[in-house]
Design a protein around this motif. Structure first.
Motif, PDB file in Angstrom:
ATOM      1  N   LYS A  54       0.750  -1.038  -0.050  1.00 45.60           N
ATOM      2  CA  LYS A  54       0.008  -0.052  -0.111  1.00 45.60           C
ATOM      3  C   LYS A  54       0.853   1.210  -0.015  1.00 45.60           C
ATOM      4  O   LYS A  54       0.450   2.297  -0.960  1.00 45.60           O
ATOM      5  CB  LYS A  54      -1.050   0.084   1.170  1.00 45.60           C
ATOM      6  CG  LYS A  54      -1.837   1.268   1.241  1.00 45.60           C
ATOM      7  CD  LYS A  54      -2.894   1.075   2.381  1.00 45.60           C
ATOM      8  CE  LYS A  54      -2.079   1.123   3.742  1.00 45.60           C
ATOM      9  NZ  LYS A  54      -3.000   1.141   4.861  1.00 45.60           N
ATOM     10  N   HIS A  76     -10.771  -0.720   9.883  1.00 43.29           N
ATOM     11  CA  HIS A  76     -10.094  -1.430   9.164  1.00 43.29           C
ATOM     12  C   HIS A  76     -10.838  -2.169   7.978  1.00 43.29           C
ATOM     13  O   HIS A  76     -11.868  -3.035   8.148  1.00 43.29           O
ATOM     14  CB  HIS A  76      -9.498  -2.753  10.025  1.00 43.29           C
ATOM     15  CG  HIS A  76      -8.453  -2.132  11.020  1.00 43.29           C
ATOM     16  ND1 HIS A  76      -7.110  -2.340  10.494  1.00 43.29           N
ATOM     17  CD2 HIS A  76      -8.422  -1.749  12.287  1.00 43.29           C
ATOM     18  CE1 HIS A  76      -6.276  -1.755  11.637  1.00 43.29           C
ATOM     19  NE2 HIS A  76      -7.216  -1.296  12.758  1.00 43.29           N
ATOM     20  N   CYS A  77     -10.443  -2.292   6.735  1.00 49.40           N
ATOM     21  CA  CYS A  77     -11.004  -2.765   5.803  1.00 49.40           C
ATOM     22  C   CYS A  77     -10.597  -4.216   5.778  1.00 49.40           C
ATOM     23  O   CYS A  77      -9.650  -4.729   6.463  1.00 49.40           O
ATOM     24  CB  CYS A  77     -10.398  -2.115   4.627  1.00 49.40           C
ATOM     25  SG  CYS A  77     -10.978  -0.559   4.166  1.00 49.40           S
ATOM     26  N   THR A  80      -7.003  -5.995   1.218  1.00 45.20           N
ATOM     27  CA  THR A  80      -5.781  -5.423   0.877  1.00 45.20           C
ATOM     28  C   THR A  80      -6.142  -4.135  -0.093  1.00 45.20           C
ATOM     29  O   THR A  80      -6.038  -3.023   0.018  1.00 45.20           O
ATOM     30  CB  THR A  80      -4.752  -6.006   0.618  1.00 45.20           C
ATOM     31  OG1 THR A  80      -4.187  -6.762   1.652  1.00 45.20           O
ATOM     32  CG2 THR A  80      -3.759  -4.963   0.371  1.00 45.20           C
ATOM     33  N   CYS A  91      -8.437  -1.472   1.412  1.00 44.71           N
ATOM     34  CA  CYS A  91      -7.781  -0.755   2.294  1.00 44.71           C
ATOM     35  C   CYS A  91      -6.781   0.195   1.200  1.00 44.71           C
ATOM     36  O   CYS A  91      -6.731   1.521   1.646  1.00 44.71           O
ATOM     37  CB  CYS A  91      -6.655  -1.610   3.237  1.00 44.71           C
ATOM     38  SG  CYS A  91      -5.770  -0.599   4.295  1.00 44.71           S
ATOM     39  N   SER A 107      -7.487   4.209   1.833  1.00 46.76           N
ATOM     40  CA  SER A 107      -6.160   5.076   2.100  1.00 46.76           C
ATOM     41  C   SER A 107      -5.969   5.976   0.879  1.00 46.76           C
ATOM     42  O   SER A 107      -5.462   7.214   1.257  1.00 46.76           O
ATOM     43  CB  SER A 107      -4.928   4.161   2.070  1.00 46.76           C
ATOM     44  OG  SER A 107      -4.970   3.231   3.350  1.00 46.76           O
TER      45      SER A 107
END
Length: 192
Positions: A41, A76-77, A80, A83, A87
């Protein structure tokens, strides 16, 4: 892909170490998923913001967010990619919109600061189901550290940041972090 990679690494650790309990291996696998996911990420975000020419605001926002989030917690997702999308949107807001905002009246910043501290004092720490805090003493310590970390960053922004672009970027980061408590408080493991 991250789950497959972390599973293979966990299997390698299991076969080449004395760690054999399923509970310990599950913790190792979760930690590896977190590290690999965050590395992926962060690499994507830095690449994107290098292209946009806003890396300085991204890094400033990341420093604030990561140090707060460590103690305060947050939403929290469950994948990934979600997220990364979440983000990316968060950092686009803080790094693109924040610097474009005008300087507000100082009372606006003080009001936001007071509300942020109050929300953190009421709701922090905010952790997901995979990292619950069951010990009440630890929860209390994390709450105090969360309040201190929030006060620390707000003080830095109000007392030491002269640039309105960084001031608004920092405040927007804190506002978005703290607003998660109000938007998703039913999903938290918060217990009074």
């Amino acid at each position: 892909m991250i789950c497959i990679l972390s599973s293979k690494m966990t299997l390698y650790i299991k076969e080449n170490s004395n760690i054999k309990t399923d509970d310990d291996l599950e913790k190792i696998n979760y930690a590896l998923q977190a590290v690999i996911g965050e590395t992926f990420k962060t690499t994507v975000l830095i690449s994107l913001f290098l292209i946009l020419g806003k890396t300085n605001y991204l890094l400033f926002s990341m420093i604030i967010l990561f140090t707060l989030r460590t103690f305060v917690g947050g939403y929290h997702c469950n994948t990934t990619l979600k997220c990364l999308l979440y983000s990316t949107i968060l950092f686009l807001i803080t790094s693109l919109i924040g610097p474009m905002l005008p300087v507000f009246n100082i009372m606006f910043y003080y009001t936001i600061s007071a509300l942020s501290i109050l929300i953190v004092a009421i709701y922090a720490p905010f952790f997901n189901k995979k990292r619950p805090i069951k010990n009440k003493k630890r929860r209390w310590i994390m709450k105090l550290i969360s309040i201190f970390a929030t006060i620390f960053w707000l003080s830095i922004l109000l007392l030491y940041i002269d640039s309105s672009t960084y001031l608004n970027c920092g405040f927007l980061t804190i506002i978005l972090e703290v607003s998660q408590f109000l938007l998703t408080r039913k999903e938290t493991n918060y217990e009074k």
